[in-house]
Design a protein around this motif. Structure first.
Motif, short mmCIF file in Angstrom:
data_model
loop_
_atom_site.label_atom_id
_atom_site.label_comp_id
_atom_site.label_asym_id
_atom_site.label_seq_id
_atom_site.Cartn_x
_atom_site.Cartn_y
_atom_site.Cartn_z
N LEU A 172 -6.38 -0.84 -7.67
CA LEU A 172 -6.45 0.32 -8.55
C LEU A 172 -5.04 0.63 -9.06
O LEU A 172 -4.09 0.72 -8.27
CB LEU A 172 -7.00 1.50 -7.75
N HIS A 216 -7.62 9.43 -4.25
CA HIS A 216 -6.64 8.37 -4.01
C HIS A 216 -5.54 8.32 -5.08
O HIS A 216 -4.77 7.37 -5.12
CB HIS A 216 -7.36 7.02 -3.89
N VAL A 229 -3.97 0.06 -3.14
CA VAL A 229 -5.29 0.67 -3.12
C VAL A 229 -6.27 -0.39 -3.63
O VAL A 229 -6.32 -0.70 -4.82
CB VAL A 229 -5.36 1.95 -3.97
N ILE A 288 -10.16 -1.74 -4.00
CA ILE A 288 -11.52 -1.19 -4.06
C ILE A 288 -12.53 -2.30 -4.34
O ILE A 288 -12.22 -3.29 -4.98
CB ILE A 288 -11.66 -0.08 -5.14
N ILE A 334 -18.20 2.75 -6.58
CA ILE A 334 -17.18 2.25 -5.66
C ILE A 334 -17.85 2.05 -4.31
O ILE A 334 -18.38 3.00 -3.73
CB ILE A 334 -15.98 3.22 -5.54
N ILE A 384 -13.04 1.57 -0.22
CA ILE A 384 -11.64 1.68 -0.60
C ILE A 384 -10.78 1.41 0.63
O ILE A 384 -11.06 1.94 1.71
CB ILE A 384 -11.30 3.09 -1.15
#
Length: 170
Positions: free
Chosen positions: A23, A73, A83, A85, A119, A122
């Motif tokens: 991300l 986040h 990060v 995902i 999503i 994560i």
């Protein structure tokens, strides 16, 4: 005798792209007329684990749950933490543009765009911070092992670098 208008309900064909990726570039996009919306970039991983390649997606965050998770986040992304995902993107399309500055000024380019609609999980710096509740009708993607994450660098790019990468041939 009365005739009822019984139009068939509309049907749709969904084209979804799913994968895992980093991300980046989370932002609020102002709109001249209407409500601003949240957007982000996802650098999706593909290829061999010892020679990872990335495909960049510029996404509008769609749906309350996805937006809440991205907002939760936001500070991790700003702090340049990794990060990662598992995502699902819908309504994928190509946006053609012309570079306005840099060494490619005046040249055509393209960007992959879509709507981030789901999503699955994560991870921040290798630690699982969110996992979606199990769904009965969909297979869930397992988070990658720590070893797989170690082979993949975090492709954090500036906006110009990301647009340049989007147009490079595969």
């Amino acid at each position: 005798m009365t005739t009822a208008n019984t139009a068939a309900p509309a049907t749709y064909f969904n084209l979804h792209t799913q994968g895992i990726g980093y991300l980046n570039r989370v932002r609020e996009v102002p709109v001249r007329r209407g409500q601003p919306f949240m957007a982000c970039d996802i650098a999706a991983l593909h290829g061999a684990s010892d020679d990872v390649e990335y495909t960049r997606f510029d996404c509008k965050v769609a749906g309350g749950e996805a937006e809440r998770l991205i907002r939760d986040h936001l500070e991790d992304v700003r702090a340049e933490r990794k990060v990662l995902i598992a995502f699902r993107i819908g309504d994928l399309w190509v946006d053609a543009f012309t570079y306005e500055k840099g060494e490619r000024k005046g040249q055509p380019g393209a960007s992959l765009k879509g709507r981030l609609i789901f999503i699955e999980w994560i991870k921040v710096n290798g630690q699982l911070t969110y996992k979606a509740p199990a769904r009965q009708d969909a297979s869930s993607a397992e988070p990658p092992s720590e070893a797989a994450e170690e082979h993949a660098p975090n492709p954090s790019h500036s906006a110009d670098q990301a647009q340049n990468q989007a147009t490079q041939p595969a």
